[in-house]
Write a protein that holds these residues in place. Structure first.
Motif, PDB file in Angstrom:
ATOM      1  N   ARG A   1      -0.996   9.395  -6.820  1.00 40.43           N
ATOM      2  CA  ARG A   1      -1.985   9.385  -7.897  1.00 40.43           C
ATOM      3  C   ARG A   1      -3.265  10.072  -7.451  1.00 40.43           C
ATOM      4  O   ARG A   1      -3.492  10.300  -6.260  1.00 40.43           O
ATOM      5  N   GLN A   2      -4.122  10.362  -8.395  1.00 42.33           N
ATOM      6  CA  GLN A   2      -5.445  10.895  -8.087  1.00 42.33           C
ATOM      7  C   GLN A   2      -6.190   9.865  -7.246  1.00 42.33           C
ATOM      8  O   GLN A   2      -5.943   8.655  -7.365  1.00 42.33           O
ATOM      9  N   PRO A   3      -7.132  10.297  -6.393  1.00 42.55           N
ATOM     10  CA  PRO A   3      -7.791   9.374  -5.466  1.00 42.55           C
ATOM     11  C   PRO A   3      -8.392   8.124  -6.105  1.00 42.55           C
ATOM     12  O   PRO A   3      -8.180   7.015  -5.602  1.00 42.55           O
TER      13      PRO A   3
ATOM     14  N   ALA B   1      -7.046   4.309  -5.352  1.00 43.89           N
ATOM     15  CA  ALA B   1      -7.915   3.249  -4.835  1.00 43.89           C
ATOM     16  C   ALA B   1      -7.857   2.014  -5.723  1.00 43.89           C
ATOM     17  O   ALA B   1      -7.774   0.881  -5.237  1.00 43.89           O
ATOM     18  N   GLU B   2      -7.893   2.211  -7.020  1.00 40.44           N
ATOM     19  CA  GLU B   2      -7.829   1.097  -7.959  1.00 40.44           C
ATOM     20  C   GLU B   2      -6.503   0.335  -7.837  1.00 40.44           C
ATOM     21  O   GLU B   2      -6.471  -0.897  -7.809  1.00 40.44           O
ATOM     22  N   LEU B   3      -5.416   1.079  -7.744  1.00 41.96           N
ATOM     23  CA  LEU B   3      -4.095   0.452  -7.619  1.00 41.96           C
ATOM     24  C   LEU B   3      -3.939  -0.295  -6.298  1.00 41.96           C
ATOM     25  O   LEU B   3      -3.409  -1.407  -6.262  1.00 41.96           O
ATOM     26  N   VAL B   4      -4.403   0.314  -5.207  1.00 45.01           N
ATOM     27  CA  VAL B   4      -4.317  -0.353  -3.900  1.00 45.01           C
ATOM     28  C   VAL B   4      -5.155  -1.633  -3.914  1.00 45.01           C
ATOM     29  O   VAL B   4      -4.716  -2.674  -3.411  1.00 45.01           O
ATOM     30  N   ALA B   5      -6.335  -1.580  -4.508  1.00 45.80           N
ATOM     31  CA  ALA B   5      -7.183  -2.775  -4.580  1.00 45.80           C
ATOM     32  C   ALA B   5      -6.448  -3.911  -5.292  1.00 45.80           C
ATOM     33  O   ALA B   5      -6.454  -5.056  -4.828  1.00 45.80           O
TER      34      ALA B   5
ATOM     35  N   ALA C   1     -11.161  -7.522  -4.023  1.00 48.90           N
ATOM     36  CA  ALA C   1     -10.987  -6.164  -3.510  1.00 48.90           C
ATOM     37  C   ALA C   1     -11.542  -5.179  -4.530  1.00 48.90           C
ATOM     38  O   ALA C   1     -11.490  -5.415  -5.734  1.00 48.90           O
ATOM     39  N   CYS C   2     -12.080  -4.081  -4.030  1.00 53.54           N
ATOM     40  CA  CYS C   2     -12.576  -3.019  -4.903  1.00 53.54           C
ATOM     41  C   CYS C   2     -12.258  -1.683  -4.238  1.00 53.54           C
ATOM     42  O   CYS C   2     -12.097  -1.610  -3.022  1.00 53.54           O
TER      43      CYS C   2
ATOM     44  N   VAL D   1       0.846  -1.198   0.000  1.00 56.92           N
ATOM     45  CA  VAL D   1       0.000   0.000   0.000  1.00 56.92           C
ATOM     46  C   VAL D   1       0.880   1.246   0.000  1.00 56.92           C
ATOM     47  O   VAL D   1       0.645   2.195  -0.758  1.00 56.92           O
ATOM     48  N   ARG D   2       1.891   1.248   0.831  1.00 54.27           N
ATOM     49  CA  ARG D   2       2.815   2.391   0.914  1.00 54.27           C
ATOM     50  C   ARG D   2       3.422   2.703  -0.455  1.00 54.27           C
ATOM     51  O   ARG D   2       3.524   3.869  -0.851  1.00 54.27           O
ATOM     52  N   ASP D   3       3.816   1.669  -1.186  1.00 57.91           N
ATOM     53  CA  ASP D   3       4.400   1.867  -2.511  1.00 57.91           C
ATOM     54  C   ASP D   3       3.439   2.594  -3.452  1.00 57.91           C
ATOM     55  O   ASP D   3       3.842   3.456  -4.231  1.00 57.91           O
ATOM     56  N   VAL D   4       2.160   2.241  -3.389  1.00 60.06           N
ATOM     57  CA  VAL D   4       1.160   2.904  -4.231  1.00 60.06           C
ATOM     58  C   VAL D   4       0.943   4.345  -3.774  1.00 60.06           C
ATOM     59  O   VAL D   4       0.918   5.272  -4.587  1.00 60.06           O
TER      60      VAL D   4
END
Length: 183
Positions: free
Chosen positions: A27-29, A33-37, A135-136, A19-22
């Motif tokens: 990025r835009q919110p 969120a998409e990348l973290v998911a 995840a979403c 998560v920290r890496d993302v």
């Protein structure tokens, strides 16, 4: 310095690192969120991800366990434990959010706000069942929903918020107490 999860949970420390890496990509919110998911999904199949202290429920309401809060306040990882029938109020969020289901399935009812003044109402637009291992993510605005455990067994989910839940105590921005109506 960052606060790390319990030392005996290497997979959880790896999840936080992912998560920290993302988040560092800034990025835009919605994209964050998409990348973290996508980054947390592989962790949801690991049987030793959550230590016992984060798996404890409450018979009266869903229980939130703050697993990790980044020292700079940029994100938090929370485990939510839902007993059968427990649900949130209809609400939206202060920041982007990712939900990853660890055990069971969460049912999410999404709403749109329609009308103005005395005619303002919530309109159900989509109901989604998020199953274990999925995840979403989403970001405000337009993130009005209710989440519940519609099953007969406990549900455990991992939520990642783009906010410091230690300071806020919740990711909820606003609760909606409006009529729910057809379009």
């Amino acid at each position: 310095m960052t606060r790390t999860p319990t030392a005996h949970s290497a997979p959880l420390a790896e999840l936080v690192s992912a998560v920290r890496d993302v988040v560092r990509l800034e990025r835009q919110p919605a994209e964050a969120a998409e990348l973290v998911a996508s980054r947390i999904e592989p962790f949801l199949a690991q049987p030793n991800l959550l230590p016992d202290q984060y798996r404890e429920g409450d018979p009266d309401r869903y229980k939130q366990h703050i697993v990790h809060a980044e020292e700079d306040g940029s994100f938090s990882v929370v485990a939510l434990v839902w007993q059968p029938g427990q649900e949130t109020p209809v609400h939206d969020h202060v920041a982007w959010c990712v939900t990853g289901v660890y055990e069971g399935a969460e049912t999410e009812q999404q709403y749109e706000l329609r009308g103005e003044g005395d005619t303002t109402r919530l309109v159900p637009v989509t109901e989604v069942v998020n199953s274990a291992g999925t995840a979403c993510g989403f970001a405000p605005p337009g993130d009005i929903h209710l989440v519940r455990n519609a099953a007969d067994s406990t549900v455990i989910s991992i939520h990642v918020y783009g906010a410091d839940i230690r300071k806020l105590s919740t990711s909820v921005r606003r609760r909606y107490h409006l009529p729910i109506a057809d379009a």
